[in-house]
Design an enzyme around this catalytic site. Structure first.
Site, short mmCIF file in Angstrom:
data_model
loop_
_atom_site.label_atom_id
_atom_site.label_comp_id
_atom_site.label_asym_id
_atom_site.label_seq_id
_atom_site.Cartn_x
_atom_site.Cartn_y
_atom_site.Cartn_z
N CYS A 2 0.84 -1.18 0.00
CA CYS A 2 0.00 0.00 0.00
C CYS A 2 0.88 1.24 0.00
O CYS A 2 2.09 1.14 0.04
CB CYS A 2 -0.84 0.02 1.28
SG CYS A 2 -1.54 -1.58 1.67
N ARG A 27 0.50 2.38 -5.85
CA ARG A 27 0.90 1.34 -4.91
C ARG A 27 -0.26 0.46 -4.46
O ARG A 27 -0.08 -0.50 -3.71
CB ARG A 27 1.54 1.97 -3.66
CG ARG A 27 2.73 2.86 -3.95
CD ARG A 27 3.25 3.47 -2.68
NE ARG A 27 3.87 2.47 -1.84
CZ ARG A 27 5.16 2.18 -1.84
NH1 ARG A 27 5.97 2.84 -2.62
NH2 ARG A 27 5.63 1.26 -1.05
N TRP A 74 -3.74 -1.99 -1.22
CA TRP A 74 -3.78 -3.16 -2.09
C TRP A 74 -4.01 -4.33 -1.13
O TRP A 74 -3.15 -4.62 -0.29
CB TRP A 74 -2.46 -3.32 -2.84
CG TRP A 74 -2.43 -4.46 -3.80
CD1 TRP A 74 -3.06 -4.53 -5.01
CD2 TRP A 74 -1.71 -5.69 -3.66
NE1 TRP A 74 -2.78 -5.73 -5.62
CE2 TRP A 74 -1.95 -6.46 -4.81
CE3 TRP A 74 -0.88 -6.21 -2.67
CZ2 TRP A 74 -1.40 -7.73 -5.01
CZ3 TRP A 74 -0.33 -7.47 -2.86
CH2 TRP A 74 -0.59 -8.21 -4.02
N ASN A 100 1.71 -0.21 5.96
CA ASN A 100 2.08 -0.88 4.71
C ASN A 100 2.97 -2.07 5.07
O ASN A 100 3.99 -1.89 5.73
CB ASN A 100 2.84 0.11 3.81
CG ASN A 100 3.48 -0.57 2.61
OD1 ASN A 100 2.99 -1.59 2.14
ND2 ASN A 100 4.56 -0.03 2.12
N GLY A 101 2.56 -3.27 4.65
CA GLY A 101 3.36 -4.46 4.95
C GLY A 101 2.47 -5.57 5.47
O GLY A 101 1.25 -5.53 5.31
N GLU A 461 7.03 -11.24 -22.39
CA GLU A 461 6.54 -9.91 -21.98
C GLU A 461 5.20 -9.59 -22.65
O GLU A 461 4.30 -9.03 -22.03
CB GLU A 461 7.62 -8.86 -22.28
CG GLU A 461 7.24 -7.42 -21.96
CD GLU A 461 6.80 -7.16 -20.53
OE1 GLU A 461 7.05 -7.98 -19.64
OE2 GLU A 461 6.15 -6.12 -20.32
N LYS A 465 1.63 -8.80 -20.74
CA LYS A 465 0.80 -7.62 -21.02
C LYS A 465 -0.63 -8.04 -21.39
O LYS A 465 -1.59 -7.40 -21.00
CB LYS A 465 1.39 -6.80 -22.18
CG LYS A 465 2.63 -6.01 -21.79
CD LYS A 465 2.27 -4.84 -20.91
CE LYS A 465 3.49 -4.14 -20.33
NZ LYS A 465 4.20 -4.87 -19.26
N GLU A 468 -2.32 -8.87 -18.14
CA GLU A 468 -2.53 -7.72 -17.23
C GLU A 468 -3.62 -6.76 -17.73
O GLU A 468 -4.41 -6.27 -16.94
CB GLU A 468 -1.24 -6.89 -17.14
CG GLU A 468 -0.14 -7.47 -16.30
CD GLU A 468 1.11 -6.59 -16.35
OE1 GLU A 468 1.68 -6.35 -15.29
OE2 GLU A 468 1.54 -6.18 -17.44
N HIS A 484 6.66 -29.74 -27.58
CA HIS A 484 6.81 -30.65 -26.45
C HIS A 484 5.64 -30.57 -25.48
O HIS A 484 5.83 -30.70 -24.27
CB HIS A 484 8.14 -30.36 -25.72
CG HIS A 484 9.34 -30.59 -26.58
ND1 HIS A 484 9.68 -31.82 -27.07
CD2 HIS A 484 10.27 -29.73 -27.07
CE1 HIS A 484 10.78 -31.73 -27.81
NE2 HIS A 484 11.15 -30.46 -27.83
N LYS A 571 1.32 -1.43 -8.91
CA LYS A 571 2.57 -1.18 -9.62
C LYS A 571 3.79 -1.57 -8.80
O LYS A 571 4.82 -1.95 -9.33
CB LYS A 571 2.66 0.30 -10.00
CG LYS A 571 3.81 0.56 -10.95
CD LYS A 571 3.55 1.73 -11.85
CE LYS A 571 4.62 1.86 -12.90
NZ LYS A 571 4.53 0.85 -13.95
C1 G6P Z 1 4.29 -5.62 -10.04
C2 G6P Z 1 3.79 -4.89 -11.26
C3 G6P Z 1 4.51 -5.38 -12.51
C4 G6P Z 1 6.02 -5.22 -12.31
C5 G6P Z 1 6.48 -6.00 -11.07
C6 G6P Z 1 7.94 -5.73 -10.74
O1 G6P Z 1 3.86 -6.94 -10.08
O2 G6P Z 1 2.39 -5.05 -11.42
O3 G6P Z 1 4.11 -4.60 -13.62
O4 G6P Z 1 6.69 -5.68 -13.44
O5 G6P Z 1 5.72 -5.58 -9.94
O6 G6P Z 1 8.08 -4.37 -10.38
P1 G6P Z 1 9.45 -3.61 -10.31
O7 G6P Z 1 9.10 -2.27 -9.77
O8 G6P Z 1 10.33 -4.38 -9.37
O9 G6P Z 1 10.01 -3.57 -11.67
#
Ligand code: G6P
Length: 576
Positions: A2, A27, A74, A100-101, A461, A465, A468, A484, A571
């Site tokens: 958070c 966050r 969160w 937070n934690g 990647e 995406k 997500e 395989h 994020k």
């Molecule tokens: C979260 C985000 C991802 C991100 C990951 C790592 O899961 O939703 O989009 O890639 O954290 O974040 P960082 O800040 O360590 O790159």
């Protein structure tokens, strides 16, 4: 995981807390709330949803007070409800807390307290009741220290004491910073919380706490001894993060990629030149190179392994949350941590483990002054500016650009100059076709993406995406691995995206295997398929991921989804 904020001073309290929470809501955005002290009484406003919605409903901006704390959540312990939103109050309403934690032993702590009425299912609420109970027999400061000593897990806490008109802040594991203004003090999970107001900050180390009152602030260690900490002046050239005419931050941030790459290139050649040299030296001087990262940054680290391999340097990477289970490190190891936020707990844990085993640590981060940067022997900033959308786009490109630059210095011959201009062209030339393809794919349940060599991380990647943003199940795979097992799932009309930089017989055989099963074969390639690319194989990953970003964006747009704030995500994940 958070964001927390706190303020002591004469500003318009509600307005300040609201703006600070908006800057922290990357966050977590399941719920948010504020607690303010006015005429000796704590007033709480909190609810589920994003800060802006909560403001509309509860008028956060119109809240008076001299001391205030705020929180954006969160959800971890306890579902997303108004009751579980922070701040939480003690029974006597003397204390309000934002946390937070994760407090791992919250049940044990709770069992020590008798007769308390809990209103939430969170681990955090116990803090307010604990301090209330213990402060009957000792000072609040002693109660804070006692809690700090007994609590297990990660915590950054801001506690508002309405009786003594003070704020207490304490941290272990989760990040916490204190901003210093003129006759005012700020607290925040990171600099974004208060960087519009001051450029002077102190970062709490683990097991430090602060007391903030009208005389200013004092910082102490867990034994109550005062700690002298020199404030840092942060010259942080932040872009103001508005949408600038775009419907979503994600699309705006994809458009910013060319400038972000140029800014990075300049910085690596000037302000960060010494750090680049140090980074390169550290790689040369270690026998074992291990990357670690999470999410998108992990895919960047896979590119790092590939690039170093091209420079004849052996490297490996592992997802941060499993690092200690699978990797052995020692003093001959250099661990390279990659993290956009610089606050990902899994990455910090992997670094801590590596440090204990004697490894040196280098890192690549975006958010200046973040914990990963501060815990590293050398750190490079990717200079992407603030990224607001949860899904990383411009920061991924700048991560892999930084890695390519390092590999260049180590002997991997590659020209980087044309990348920004060409990315601009890739967007311009292909977006109309991508929009069309998005319409065709929007109702699909599964999408497979295959790549080989340096397009394998890109396939991963793109799949991330697609999960997500448009919420489509997707798998990014090594082309050679398809036969395989996964081929069993490829039947008529199932979309398979192939990343084909050149007329390479291996990936072409994989495409044939797919097409023989009548799959919907989509080729991303400079020489075949619907898209147009500059003719450069070695830079193809940079161009092809742009197609992946835009495709995810436009499918989600077709589906009318909350692109910048996808469900259940955040994020920056500051819990393990
Ligand atoms: C979260 C985000 C991802 C991100 C990951 C790592 O899961 O939703 O989009 O890639 O954290 O974040 P960082 O800040 O360590 O790159």
């Amino acid at each position: 995981m958070c964001g927390i904020t706190g303020y002591y001073g004469n500003k318009n309290m509600g307005k300040y807390l609201y703006n600070s929470l908006k800057r922290l809501d990357y966050r977590g955005y399941d719920s948010a709330g504020i607690a303010t002290l006015n005429n000796g009484k704590i007033n709480i406003k909190k609810d589920t949803g994003e800060v802006e919605q909560i403001n509309q409903k509860h008028n956060l901006e119109k809240t008076d007070g001299k001391i205030g704390v705020g929180h954006t959540r969160w959800s971890t312990h306890g579902s997303t409800t108004k009751q579980n939103a922070h701040p939480h109050l003690s029974c006597d309403e003397r204390f309000a807390i934002a946390h937070n934690g994760i407090i791992e032993n919250w049940k044990d702590l709770k069992s020590q307290l008798n007769g308390h009425r809990y209103t939430s299912e969170t681990d955090s609420e116990v803090i307010a009741h604990y301090i209330e109970e213990k402060s009957k027999e000792m000072s609040v400061e002693e109660a804070v220290k006692k809690f700090f000593k007994e609590a297990k897990g990660s915590l950054a806490v801001v506690l508002l004491d309405s009786k003594e008109e003070k704020m207490y802040a304490f941290k272990r594991g989760s990040p916490l910073a204190l901003g210093i203004g003129n006759d005012e003090t700020f607290l925040g999970s990171d600099l974004y919380a208060f960087s519009t107001e001051t450029d002077k900050a102190i970062f709490f180390e683990d097991d430090e706490y602060g007391i903030i009152d009208q005389t200013g602030y004092v910082i102490k260690n867990i034994n109550g001894e005062e700690v002298e900490k020199e404030p840092e002046n942060f010259d942080w050239d932040q872009e103001e993060a508005g949408k600038e005419g775009y419907e979503h931050y994600m699309r705006k941030e994809i458009g910013e990629i060319p400038q972000a790459v140029e800014r990075l290139e300049n910085s690596l050649n000037s302000a960060q030149e010494k750090q680049v040299d140090r980074f390169v030296e550290l790689i040369k001087n270690h026998e074992k190179i291990l990357f670690t990262a999470s999410g998108t940054s992990y895919h960047a680290s896979l590119m790092g392994v590939y690039f170093l391999n091209k420079a004849d340097i052996e490297a490996q990477t592992l997802i941060a949350s499993e690092f200690k289970n699978y990797e052995r490190v020692d003093e001959d190891t250099l661990v390279i941590a990659i993290s956009q936020s610089g606050e990902t707990k899994d990455v910090l844990d992997a670094m801590e483990y590596s440090r204990k085993e004697g490894a040196d640590i280098a890192s690549i981060i975006n958010v200046p002054y973040s914990s990963v940067e501060r815990e590293s022997d050398v750190s490079l900033r990717i200079m992407a500016g603030q990224e607001v959308c949860v899904a990383a786009t411009k920061t991924f490109i700048n991560q892999i650009y930084t890695l390519l630059k390092i590999a260049n210095k180590l002997g991997y011959q590659n020209h980087l100059e044309e990348i920004p201009k060409r990315i601009e062209k890739v967007i311009e030339k292909n977006e109309p076709k991508i929009k069309q393809l998005a319409k065709e794919l929007k109702n699909k349940n599964d999408i497979y993406i295959i790549g080989r060599g340096d397009t394998y991380p890109i396939a991963r990647e793109i799949a991330l995406k697609l999960k997500e943003i448009p919420y489509i199940h997707a798998e990014g795979m090594m082309g050679g691995e398809l036969k395989h097992g996964t081929l069993a799932l490829i039947e008529e009309d199932v979309p398979v995206i192939s990343l084909i930089p050149e007329k390479n017989s291996e990936i072409i055989s994989n495409v044939k295997e797919i097409e023989a099963r009548n799959a919907k074969s989509i080729k991303i390639s400079p020489w075949t398929g619907p898209f147009k690319f500059p003719n450069s194989n070695s830079k193809f990953p940079f161009y092809t991921i742009i197609i992946g970003f835009l495709l995810s964006y436009w499918i989600a747009n077709e589906k009318n989804l909350p692109i910048d704030r996808p469900r259940n995500l955040s994020k920056s994940i500051t819990v393990s």
